[in-house]
Design a protein around this motif. Structure first.
Motif, PDB file in Angstrom:
ATOM      1  N   SER A  20       0.842  -1.216   0.000  1.00  0.00           N
ATOM      2  CA  SER A  20       0.000   0.000   0.000  1.00  0.00           C
ATOM      3  C   SER A  20       0.864   1.248   0.000  1.00  0.00           C
ATOM      4  O   SER A  20       0.550   2.243  -0.685  1.00  0.00           O
ATOM      5  CB  SER A  20      -0.916  -0.026   1.215  1.00  0.00           C
ATOM      6  N   ASN A  21       1.940   1.211   0.775  1.00  0.00           N
ATOM      7  CA  ASN A  21       2.853   2.349   0.794  1.00  0.00           C
ATOM      8  C   ASN A  21       3.483   2.565  -0.576  1.00  0.00           C
ATOM      9  O   ASN A  21       3.652   3.707  -1.040  1.00  0.00           O
ATOM     10  CB  ASN A  21       3.935   2.116   1.852  1.00  0.00           C
ATOM     11  N   PHE A  22       3.820   1.504  -1.242  1.00  0.00           N
ATOM     12  CA  PHE A  22       4.403   1.610  -2.579  1.00  0.00           C
ATOM     13  C   PHE A  22       3.399   2.215  -3.565  1.00  0.00           C
ATOM     14  O   PHE A  22       3.752   3.071  -4.388  1.00  0.00           O
ATOM     15  CB  PHE A  22       4.867   0.229  -3.040  1.00  0.00           C
ATOM     16  N   ARG A  23       2.150   1.792  -3.491  1.00  0.00           N
ATOM     17  CA  ARG A  23       1.130   2.356  -4.379  1.00  0.00           C
ATOM     18  C   ARG A  23       0.935   3.854  -4.111  1.00  0.00           C
ATOM     19  O   ARG A  23       0.752   4.655  -5.034  1.00  0.00           O
ATOM     20  CB  ARG A  23      -0.192   1.623  -4.189  1.00  0.00           C
ATOM     21  N   GLN A  24       1.002   4.227  -2.833  1.00  0.00           N
ATOM     22  CA  GLN A  24       0.852   5.645  -2.501  1.00  0.00           C
ATOM     23  C   GLN A  24       2.007   6.456  -3.061  1.00  0.00           C
ATOM     24  O   GLN A  24       1.822   7.574  -3.579  1.00  0.00           O
ATOM     25  CB  GLN A  24       0.746   5.807  -0.992  1.00  0.00           C
ATOM     26  N   LEU A  25       3.209   5.900  -2.971  1.00  0.00           N
ATOM     27  CA  LEU A  25       4.368   6.608  -3.510  1.00  0.00           C
ATOM     28  C   LEU A  25       4.296   6.705  -5.024  1.00  0.00           C
ATOM     29  O   LEU A  25       4.717   7.708  -5.629  1.00  0.00           O
ATOM     30  CB  LEU A  25       5.659   5.901  -3.075  1.00  0.00           C
ATOM     31  N   LEU A  26       3.769   5.664  -5.670  1.00  0.00           N
ATOM     32  CA  LEU A  26       3.617   5.719  -7.113  1.00  0.00           C
ATOM     33  C   LEU A  26       2.612   6.787  -7.546  1.00  0.00           C
ATOM     34  O   LEU A  26       2.829   7.521  -8.501  1.00  0.00           O
ATOM     35  CB  LEU A  26       3.174   4.348  -7.650  1.00  0.00           C
ATOM     36  N   SER A  27       1.517   6.829  -6.779  1.00  0.00           N
ATOM     37  CA  SER A  27       0.475   7.792  -7.156  1.00  0.00           C
ATOM     38  C   SER A  27       0.865   9.230  -6.857  1.00  0.00           C
ATOM     39  O   SER A  27       0.289  10.163  -7.417  1.00  0.00           O
ATOM     40  CB  SER A  27      -0.835   7.447  -6.439  1.00  0.00           C
TER      41      SER A  27
END
Length: 1715
Positions: A20-27
């Motif tokens: 989830s943290n990775f997706r947030q950083l991507l977005s």
């Protein structure tokens, strides 16, 4: 939940949070929170040919800060790919292989896989180099991969701590467990629109968020930037280099449990260990997919039931080895099937397919288990096999099917995450947050500000920043001084004292006031941490320093630095002293530096006590300890001291104190072990440390400190906020201790107050590289403890109470101890590891920076050429060639490149047990060549190595124990390298080593790879062919080899010598360096097609090839320059073996590299045994003729047998039973010639009719040949020094021989005397009596063979076959004592039992004396009639079996008894032996009797017939059809016909026997009389014979004479006194020519004879009286004279005596002397 489900769920939850943290950083890629981090632009600019290769400056780095957690770094690298096919599978292979991480991440020193949770999730452990010089860091992370056609995502995060966590999650000191919040990779292939002119590119993105839990960080703005940028470029280069060389585990299903997954970088091999377990129908795989993807994952899990699948790149070949193991044979033999199918999925970035991007899906499916209680263990090894593509399964080629199937992994991707990644694909990051110019400017400033040695800084404490900086600068300044002194060359130090194993040296300085001392000592048996504990524990000083008073910890300044106050007692007249020092410890894996200096500034250290007026405070400018591990069992301790004791004491007392300190520390560590020490305190500072040695108690008190807690890593820049400590949610206090449970204590009793929250114990082996001993990690809750004092007391367990060893009690409760054991093999290897002194480098410079600089230099260097040489695979662009992966120059990576180069030259694999083995690129042995020709070619190669010992072209492979070198020789094999090892074995001669090497029973004792040997054919002198079985080692099968073996004795050319002069030029020494060669080489199996493979290779073992396996044994000159024991032997082993079958090239080369090290095993074995018996006559082996030609040019060989009578067939020695057996062939028909054996006689030549023959028997001729050989050996050179090309056997060559050669074989001595016939010498054996202290028994069995066919090797001792007759021959055995020889191991030891010489003879001389007529009585005297055994020997040949074994118990009462066939034989002493035989005869090695082998460069010559026709054959190994078709034995009719020959015939012994002329018995010569009354006259020479009898003979006694006929008695030559010779030979080349003289008829009157006899009798009586003892008589006339006894003595010498003349009276004539 006891099954661990809750623990697994927590792990998956942690991974989901990271996702989830990775997706947030991507977005949030466009968020302004991302700040650009400048990159230093100090790299070397690349040329145009490298424009496409990425550089460090191509990486775009951003940072996003957070107040509640560590900052997140994002690194992006865009690489244009052009039209190149890009496969994301190569990236997936690199990212999913943790062992490769140390190649592309400069901050990692090692990583390995721990556990596989499912097909996409794995757990691995990573060891970082970050943390030194304090404590290194490690992390246990869980990773998951997602992929589709254009995107690959790999996410990793640390596993959370849990009370029921497994052992691998617990702390592993000295490593500190760090927290990886996020470590994610996103690799995307970005396609450009068709209208765009830009080419497709590959975008590599990495997110890095890591809490190292350290107070120490790099104080430069570019440190982390360099690390991350180097990591980005490094992973790209690694993918280009290894991407297509890594196999992957794709999936497994129900009933499969993956236990271990390892990738070996050296071999490039993937090892998968898994178990087939009972299926769980209710088990479903854990997956994050939903809907159809989840359904597909479940279907894949069921499809792969009891199966595993691996993906193998197609451009290279693969060797697959599958081995199964179970508790029962039924389970272990369960069937399994394999399927290899090609997966032609198109490469990403292109719609076309390419062979380089294809994969092979290799699947293994197992049968169901028979029951629910069975488990099948399986090991699969997939190894790179070179450039050829394809798969070989256990050595057999595996077909590959073409199947169109979708990639199952593409269905396990998270579609939402991939969409988030695609949304950021088209965004440009080059202009985010700053302009390009600003980036370049800031980067250049940062590069200019980069110091050479990054300083160490710490976070805020109670002191001001200025005070902290002042302390750190002082520590840094003193450490620079300390490390520079350590690196001073040895020439700068002047040695002064050396005592108690401590060496003292003083710095040679031009400044007289600068006095620096250095003390060094090396301790064996001590580890690094034990010695470190003894050094840094102040209380231990009380053990060895009687002046030690007290030590107090004043302040725990920081994690590495402490302030101490030391006191010493006064000792009159010296006043007590004290010192306040600031001590700092820097650590690395192999070195620990402890340095201290005086602290006297109260502003920086307010705790400094005031000076006592009664105590003198010592000024210490520098006191440094360097503890360096030379090996796991050896440590070097060095002290550097520059101090001023002040007061009356001067600096002259410092060396003695340093000696006392080093010796005392070593003695304490050896006797008491290492005391407990605190290795790390986190979140706290120590207030007190005490060690009481008398009570074996260690106490440490510490308190929580908020300023000592871990801080997140920050990089300050223009917009960053000041560094502030983080505020973690749950602060804790951690104390790490190290204890010695091997020497200091067997068990521990620990008290922790207050009780700890958690405690973990890890015990390592004392030789472990991670740090041996017991490591305890004690954790407290900082909130719960508050400001309370924390105390830990470590005491040794009570000795009176028997407790379990290794028991740890904490507050009265037993604590579980995790144990890391080392395999026994690794322990032995570590114990024997060679000492290597580590390079002295400063430890305050973190190793990650040196790795970064080294890799940047490699990438900017000539890496393309090196990468091409290693055979790396890389995609090529149409315009510009991409930079290939460089060949790393570091020591570890050079070893990787070496293994890769070996793998590319893998041996050609053949079907196991189906076809003969063939090396890759080489030809199989040809059946057109005889077997012994391969052995002779290998012998020539060994000769060339011995004659020219230069090391040009030889590469050092290993220096441990025995130096091993390697070289590719086209003469041997263009593919298989030749390995060579050399070592000097002291105290043993070459002959003793050769006897151990040639004995197969002895070889089983020292060669762990040798199994069995079956001998096929024997050619004499231990030349034979055989089938040898060598052990392959698990998981490979044993290997069989068809070998031709021989042993040869030769010498190098006199002009070549190994000695060098002082000027370095080679000295032309005339000394010949004799050497013994033991050679074996493979030949074609078709050469022994008559033997049944089912009898010698019943298991159908695969067949390998030995190109050469030879030993060169050279007894060193006892007067040489080398200081070796006498005797000593230089042993050299040369091997080149192709094991073929399924053994890969890397394994094949590793085995070849280990074979030369067997010299050490031979040395250990031969020094622990007594030399076995040996056969001296007939000699063992062949002799090599001296030649100046290069032995490698030999194309043909010639063999000349110099002993036609005797031949050694085989010998064997069993060390367990001390049994020696020898089989000898005696050509008795050649040695014993019948007086008339031929009825047909050729017409004599007219020119030889004038010659007259003299009578001599055939047996006498054989004896004369032996006697001539023995006496001429001291005057002439050996036959080996003659012409290397044997003389022709043709009559024309015989007529061309010189007169001297014809007259060489004479029956006369050098003085013209007649030689008497001697008994036939059968054999000579040498026995070391030390081997048989209770005596030994000799058993001799013989059989007479009249058929003269091949001898069977399998006939029992003493038995006879259909064509032989067993008969007891009257052997005579004499035992002599050999004198000591300096060239034998027993020669210089007077207490050692002597060696015996056994001589076996047959009494044949009495039956071959000449018939004479007594001139006085007229009586005719002749030889006694021949017995039947002698007649049988004349018609055939004798096969002897000799057996030597210890005397059976109870049979001998006398020590050292020798019995021969049950009869005790006396052993003559050394003096009697020398008197009986003579020194020359008893010390003769019989080298002149050895067959002479000479080489020739002519190609038209063939192999000698003696080496093509075997003498003996192993009939038990022959094929049944061959045995049935063998002809019957030759009839004895021929022998009968020759026996019935007429007496008038020429006395030749047949076609194949030596011929001797026998003159008529009615004309005996006077000087040839051997019996009768006047036989004593034979001892006096006839003066007339001096003019005709030559005083020398030829050096070739067995060279046949020309076939000439005997002259008639009636013919005479000019002069009655002339002596004519006649040489008569048979029709065959074995004929022996003897010289004969014409007899001179001379008569004397009877009166003359009587007078001469009387005179001779009187002269003899007079001489006898001189030798006889004298008689002493005392004559007195008065009894009074008896009291004096001085006068009256008479001495009588008898001249003549006749006993019992009359009435008991004797008649004597004597001479009387008065005294």
């Amino acid at each position: 939940m006891l099954d661990g489900t809750r623990l697994r769920n927590s792990w998956y939850a942690s991974l989901d949070d990271a996702q989830s943290n990775f997706r947030q950083l991507l977005s949030s890629h466009t968020s302004p929170d991302w700040k650009r981090v400048p990159i230093p632009n100090d790299t070397i600019s690349k040329g145009k040919s490298r424009a496409v290769a990425p550089e460090l400056t191509d990486v775009v780095l951003h940072r996003k800060t957070s107040k509640s957690s560590e900052p997140v770094y994002r690194a992006i690298l865009d690489v244009p790919v052009g039209d190149t096919l890009v496969s994301l599978e190569t990236w997936k292979a690199v990212l999913s292989t943790p062992e490769l991480r140390k190649e592309w991440d400069p901050a990692v020193e090692g990583a390995h896989m721990i556990e596989i949770l499912d097909q996409a999730t794995r757990i691995s452990k990573v060891d970082f180099t970050l943390g030194w010089p304090a404590n290194p860091r490690d992390a246990v992370v869980i990773s998951r991969s997602f992929s589709d056609a254009t995107t690959l995502i790999d996410i990793s995060t640390s596993l959370p701590r849990s009370p029921d966590e497994p052992a691998y999650l617990r702390p592993s000191p000295p490593y500190v467990r760090s927290d990886v919040s996020l470590f994610a990779w996103c690799v995307q292939v970005i396609e450009q629109p068709p209208t765009s002119k830009r080419s497709p590119k590959l975008r590599i993105t990495c997110f890095w968020q890591h809490n190292l839990k350290t107070l120490w960080s790099f104080n430069t703005a570019s440190s982390f930037a360099q690390q991350l940028c180097t990591m980005m470029v490094g992973i790209y280069n690694t993918v280009q280099k290894r991407g297509l060389r890594i196999p992957q585990l794709m999936g497994y299903g129900n009933g499969v449990s993956i236990e271990r997954l390892r990738f070996d970088l050296d071999r490039e091999a993937l090892t998968v260990d898994y178990s087939i377990v009972p299926e769980d129908e209710d088990h479903t795989p854990h997956t994050t997919a939903q809907g159809l993807d989840e359904l597909f994952a479940i279907r894949e899990h069921k499809r792969l039931t009891r199966s595993v699948e691996c993906a193998l790149p197609t451009p290279v070949g693969w060797d697959v080895q599958i081995a199964t193991k179970a508790s029962s044979d039924q389970v272990a033999q369960l069937p399994w099937t394999v399927q290899a199918k090609r997966d032609p999925s198109p490469a990403q970035g292109s719609t076309a397919t390419s062979p380089e991007t294809d994969r092979i899906i290799f699947g293994i499916k197992h049968a169901a288990l028979p029951n629910d209680h069975s488990v099948l263990k399986v090991r699969v090894v997939i190894e790179l096999s070179g450039s050829s593509s394809g798969i070989r399964l256990n050595g057999i080629p595996q077909p590959i099917e073409q199947v169109e199937e979708r990639d199952p992994q593409s269905h396990i991707a998270s579609q939402q995450m991939l969409r988030d990644a695609s949304s950021a694909a088209d965004f440009s990051f080059n202009t985010q947050s700053s302009s390009v110019s600003t980036v370049a400017e800031s980067a250049s400033k940062a590069s200019a500000a980069l110091p050479e040695r990054p300083a160490l800084s710490r976070t805020q404490t109670e002191r001001t920043a200025t005070a902290e900086k002042s302390i750190l600068s002082r520590v840094k300044r003193n450490y620079i001084y300390f490390s520079s002194l350590l690196q001073e060359p040895e020439a700068k130090w002047k040695r002064t004292t050396e005592t108690r194993g401590v060496s003292i040296a003083q710095l040679d300085s031009i400044d007289p006031t600068l006095v620096v001392y250095r003390a060094e000592a090396t301790f064996v048996g001590l580890g690094l941490w034990d010695l470190y504990a003894a050094v840094v524990t102040p209380g231990a000083r009380a053990f060895w320093d009687r002046l030690y008073d007290d030590s107090t910890l004043l302040e725990h300044v920081n994690e590495l630095t402490e302030l101490w106050h030391f006191k010493t007692k006064p000792a009159w007249p010296v006043t007590g002293r004290d010192a306040v020092v600031l001590k700092t410890v820097y650590k690395s894996p192999t070195t620990i530096h402890v340095f201290a200096f005086s602290a006297d500034d109260p502003n920086l250290f307010p705790n400094i006590p005031s000076a006592d007026p009664n105590v003198i405070r010592t000024q210490i400018d520098l006191q440094g300890w360097a503890i360096e591990a030379l090996s796991p069992t050896t440590t070097q301790l060095t002290i550097l001291e520059q101090s001023d004791p002040k007061g009356w004491s001067n600096k002259a007392s410092i060396p003695q104190q340093m000696i006392q300190a080093i010796a005392g520390v070593g003695e304490f560590a050896i006797k008491c072990g290492g005391p407990p020490i605190v290795t790390r305190l986190e979140g706290a500072k120590a207030t007190q440390m005490r060690y009481d040695h008398d009570r074996y108690s260690f106490r440490v008190e510490y308190e929580a400190s908020a300023s000592r807690r871990s801080t997140p890593v920050q990089i300050p820049d223009e917009a960053a906020t000041p560094i502030t400590p983080s505020s973690p949610g749950l602060p804790f206090v951690e104390c790490e201790l190290r204890c010695d449970l091997d020497s200091w204590a067997n068990s521990l009793d620990i008290v922790v107050d207050p009780p700890p929250q958690t405690i973990s114990c890890l015990r390592r082996h004392r030789l472990s590289s991670g740090g041996g001993g017991l490591w305890l990690t004690i954790t407290h809750d900082a909130v719960y403890t508050g400001d309370d004092r924390l105390q830990v007391i470590v005491r040794r367990g009570p000795m009176s109470v028997p407790k379990e060893k290794g028991l740890v009690m904490v507050n009265g409760a037993k604590v579980d101890v995790d144990v890391e054991e080392l395999p026994d093999k690794e322990v032995k290897s570590l114990q024997k590891q060679k000492r290597i002194k580590p390079t002295r480098v400063p430890l305050d410079q973190p190793p990650v920076l040196s790795v970064i600089r080294r890799r940047r230099a490699e990438w900017s260097g000539d890496g393309d050429l090196e990468g091409t040489e290693t055979g790396s695979y890389k995609p090529a662009t149409p315009d510009v060639e991409l930079a290939s992966a460089p060949t790393f120059a570091s020591s570890f990576n050079s070893f990787i490149n070496l293994a890769i180069s070996q793998a590319t030259t893998a041996t050609q694999q053949a079907a196991a047990a189906i076809a003969p083995a063939m090396a890759a690129g080489g030809d199989a042995p040809s059946a057109s060549k005889p077997p012994m020709q391969y052995a002779l070619e290998a012998l020539s190669y060994l000769q060339s190595i011995h004659v020219s010992p230069q090391r040009d072209g030889w590469t050092l492979v290993s220096e441990k124990d025995v130096p091993v070198y390697r070289r590719i020789d086209a003469e041997i094999s263009p593919v298989i390298p030749v390995h060579k090892g050399e070592k000097v074995i002291e105290g043993v001669s070459a002959e003793e080593v050769a006897s151990v090497l040639t004995s197969y029973d002895c070889r089983k004792q020292w060669d762990t790879r040798f199994d069995t040997a079956h001998v096929f054919e024997v050619f004499g002198g231990e030349l034979h062919t055989e089938f040898v079985v060598m052990k392959g080692g698990f998981p490979f099968r044993d290997r069989g080899f068809y070998l031709a073996s021989l042993m040869a004795r030769g010498s190098a050319s006199p002009s070549l010598s190994r000695r060098n002069t002082a000027t370095g030029e080679t000295e032309n020494s005339t000394e010949s360096r004799a050497a013994i060669y033991c050679v074996s080489a493979s030949f074609s199996p078709e050469s022994v097609a008559s033997f049944s493979p089912a009898k010698y290779n019943s298991y159908g073992l695969p067949v390998g090839r030995i190109y050469v396996d030879g030993w060169i044994l050279e007894t060193l000159d006892p007067y040489g320059a080398e200081n070796y024991a006498i005797p000593s032997t230089r042993c050299t082993r040369v091997v080149a073996v192709d094991y073929s079958g399924s053994i890969p090239a890397a394994m094949n080369s590793m085995i070849n590299g280990m074979l030369p090290k067997s010299i050490q095993a031979v040395e250990s074995y031969v020094k622990n045994i007594s030399p076995p018996p040996s056969t001296r006559l007939p000699p063992v082996g062949i002799a090599l003729a001296q030649t100046s030609q290069d032995p490698l040019r030999y194309k043909a060989w010639k063999l000349r047998r110099r002993d036609q009578t005797r031949l050694l067939i085989a010998s064997r020695f069993k060390p367990s039973d001390r049994l020696y057996q020898s089989t000898i062939l005696l050509n008795s028909s050649d040695a014993l010639v019948r007086p008339s054996s031929r009825a047909d006689e050729k017409t004599p030549r007219p020119r030889n009719r004038a010659l007259k023959a003299q009578t001599i028997s055939a047996a006498t001729g054989a004896a004369v040949a032996d006697e001539l050989e023995r006496q001429s050996r001291s005057r002439t050179n050996s036959s080996a020094t003659s012409s290397s090309k044997p003389a022709s056997m043709s009559p024309e060559h015989g007529r061309s021989r010189s007169r001297e050669a014809v007259r060489s074989s004479t029956i006369l001595t050098s003085r013209g005397e007649m030689r008497h016939p001697t008994d036939l010498l059968i054999a000579e054996l040498i026995v070391d009596s030390k081997l048989y202290p209770g005596g030994y028994e000799v058993r001799i069995a013989s059989r007479i063979d009249k058929s003269k066919t091949r001898i069977s090797l399998t006939s029992p001792l003493g038995t006879a076959s259909s064509s032989t007759s067993a008969q007891e021959l009257p052997f005579a055995c004499a035992t002599y004592t050999l004198p000591p020889s300096p060239l034998h191991s027993a020669g210089l030891n007077t207490d050692r039992p002597p060696r015996h010489l056994l001589r076996l003879t047959l009494p044949t001389a009495q039956y071959y004396v000449s018939t004479i007529q007594d001139p006085l009585t007229g009586e005719t005297r002749s030889a006694p009639p021949k017995p039947q055994w002698l007649s049988d020997m004349e018609e055939g040949r004798v096969v002897l079996d000799i057996e030597i074994k210890p005397v059976a118990g109870g049979r001998s009462n006398k020590k050292g008894t020798v019995t021969v066939n049950g009869v005790t034989v006396p052993v003559l002493g050394e003096k009697e032996s020398l008197t009986s035989l003579g020194r020359d005869e008893i010390l003769d090695t019989r080298a002149s009797k050895m067959d002479l082998l000479s080489g020739s460069s002519a190609e038209d010559d063939q192999l000698p017939g003696e080496l093509q026709m075997p003498i003996a054959v192993a009939t038990d190994l022959l094929d049944d059809a061959v045995l049935a078709s063998e002809p019957a034995p030759v009839s004895e009719q021929v022998e009968t016909e020759s026996t019935n020959a007429t007496p008038e015939a020429n006395p030749d012994a047949g076609e194949s026997a030596p011929q001797v002329v026998v003159s008529p018995p009615e004309t005996p010569a006077a000087d040839s009389t051997t019996s009768g009354l006047l036989r004593f006259l034979n001892a006096y020479p006839n003066p007339l014979l001096r003019f005709t009898a030559p005083g020398w003979r030829s050096s070739e006694p067995t060279t046949p004479a020309p076939p000439e006929s005997a002259g008639t008695p009636g013919m005479s030559t000019e002069g009655s006194q002339a002596r004519d010779v006649s040489v008569v030979a048979g029709t065959k080349s074995e004929a022996l020519g003897l010289l004969s003289r014409q007899a001179v008829r001379r008569t004397y009157p009877l009166s003359t004879v009587v007078i001469v006899a009387l005179i001779a009798f009187l002269v003899g009586s007079f001489l006898r009286s001189l030798l006889s003892p004298a008689d002493f008589i005392y004559v007195v006339s008065d009894r009074k004279d008896l009291e004096d006894m001085n006068a009256g003595w008479r001495e009588l010498k008898r001249l003549f005596e006749v006993k019992y003349l009359l009435g008991g009276w004797d008649f004597q004539v004597a001479v009387v002397r008065r005294h």
